[in-house]
Design an enzyme around this catalytic site. Structure first.
Site, short mmCIF file in Angstrom:
data_model
loop_
_atom_site.label_atom_id
_atom_site.label_comp_id
_atom_site.label_asym_id
_atom_site.label_seq_id
_atom_site.Cartn_x
_atom_site.Cartn_y
_atom_site.Cartn_z
N HIS A 81 -121.74 -13.15 -44.41
CA HIS A 81 -120.79 -11.49 -44.59
C HIS A 81 -119.59 -12.49 -44.73
O HIS A 81 -119.90 -13.25 -45.75
CB HIS A 81 -120.78 -11.43 -43.06
CG HIS A 81 -119.72 -10.18 -42.99
ND1 HIS A 81 -119.43 -9.02 -43.58
CD2 HIS A 81 -118.83 -9.48 -42.27
CE1 HIS A 81 -118.80 -8.01 -43.36
NE2 HIS A 81 -118.12 -8.45 -42.52
N ASP A 124 -113.71 -4.85 -34.87
CA ASP A 124 -114.64 -3.85 -34.65
C ASP A 124 -115.64 -4.56 -33.57
O ASP A 124 -116.64 -4.00 -33.09
CB ASP A 124 -115.23 -2.83 -35.72
CG ASP A 124 -115.97 -3.92 -37.05
OD1 ASP A 124 -115.36 -4.56 -37.11
OD2 ASP A 124 -116.71 -3.47 -37.47
#
Length: 324
Positions: free
Chosen positions: A161, A88
């Site tokens: 992350h 994305d």
């Protein structure tokens, strides 16, 4: 040339300085969706324009459509920064490269991203193998790295992350104010003032003049910080300190999803607001919303109790950042 100095002339026995305008930093949040595109919400991307050069951070699906909807152009894009390589955030790249190539671009394009950038981009270029321009790669490996490109001072800082991921601070430095009286006392010709302000060292009639002779102390420039796909970490607050604008992910707004944010290493609206408050930024935009989030505005009253100048990002949201 800075707006504090320009063409000069004597008028009515006094000295007059005519000010010129300066090019600002235009900022457009092209896409605000996380994970998947939605109607009226493209995937993650940010674009800035400064002094004829455009910079892109991330290139999710629909990025080039969002650029066209905004009325901006892909042609001046000189730099593309990637936070990380989840789809994305990068799935729009092959199409964008083809569009740039079909526009007969020949100028080099610089890409910045975590280690593995060239390998990832080359894999995506299986469907865009022939381009009429060079791609230059800068792969990030350190917790924090500083780059100077096309007038931008870029700081890339590592965040937390589930794969290697970086946030970016974009700064436009501002030199000190030009000291007109000092330049006159030194006998520097007026047609040389602009060259000194641009950083040149001049040799005139056997004398050397440096910018430090006629410039005051550096002043506050323009500062933008962009960060998505991470848990809260001190590096975000440190790098966003006193920023004019912080654009930061708010993946989840529902308080019952705090555990999910921790599990998948994302942030809630409230965690983002705490960072904005601690960093003393002038303004914060939330972005990278979960596709499950509806009526995001309903949660903003609680967010603004933590940080008052919080705003919801939306596709095409734009601001012009200027020097004080």
């Amino acid at each position: 040339m800075d707006k504090d100095i320009a063409d000069s002339s004597d008028s009515a026995g006094g000295h007059r300085v005519r000010l010129r305008g300066i090019i600002m930093l235009d900022v457009c949040l092209l896409g605000t969706a996380g994970m998947m595109p939605l109607p009226y919400r493209w995937l993650t991307s940010l674009m800035t324009r400064y002094n004829g050069s455009s910079l892109l951070i991330d290139c999710g699906e629909g990025t080039q459509i969002a650029i066209r909807e905004k009325g901006w152009s892909t042609k001046p894009i000189d730099i593309i920064c990637f936070t990380h390589y989840h789809a994305d955030h990068i799935s729009g790249l092959p199409g964008l490269l083809l569009t740039m190539g079909n526009a007969e671009r020949t100028e080099p394009l610089t890409m910045i991203g975590p280690k593995g950038l060239e390998r990832v981009v080359n894999a995506l270029r299986t469907i865009a193998p022939e381009l009429p321009f060079e791609i230059r790669y800068i792969e990030l490996a350190q917790p924090e790295e500083h780059l100077e490109l096309n007038g931008y001072h870029i700081t890339a800082f590592k965040v937390n992350h589930n794969i290697a991921c970086y946030g970016y601070t974009i700064e436009i430095p501002r030199i000190g104010q030009f000291q007109v009286e000092q330049a006159m006392q030194l006998g520097i010709p007026q047609n040389c003032w602009g060259r000194l302000q641009k950083g040149e060292i001049l040799e005139l009639d056997g004398r050397t003049f440096t910018p430090q002779m006629v410039l005051g102390a550096p002043r506050k420039g323009i500062k933008l910080t962009y960060c998505t796909d991470t848990r809260p970490v001190p590096a975000i607050t440190e790098n966003a300190l006193n920023a004019d604008l912080l654009i930061i992910e708010g993946m989840y707004a529902e308080k019952e999803k705090a555990a999910k944010a921790k599990q998948y290493k994302h942030m809630t609206f409230y965690e983002a607001a705490k960072i904005a408050s601690d960093a003393k930024v002038s303004e914060m935009w939330l972005t990278h919303f979960s596709p499950s989030l509806v009526r995001a505005e309903d949660y903003m009253d609680e967010v603004r109790k933590i940080y008052a100048n919080a705003k919801l990002g939306k596709d095409g949201k734009t601001i012009e950042l200027d020097f004080e």
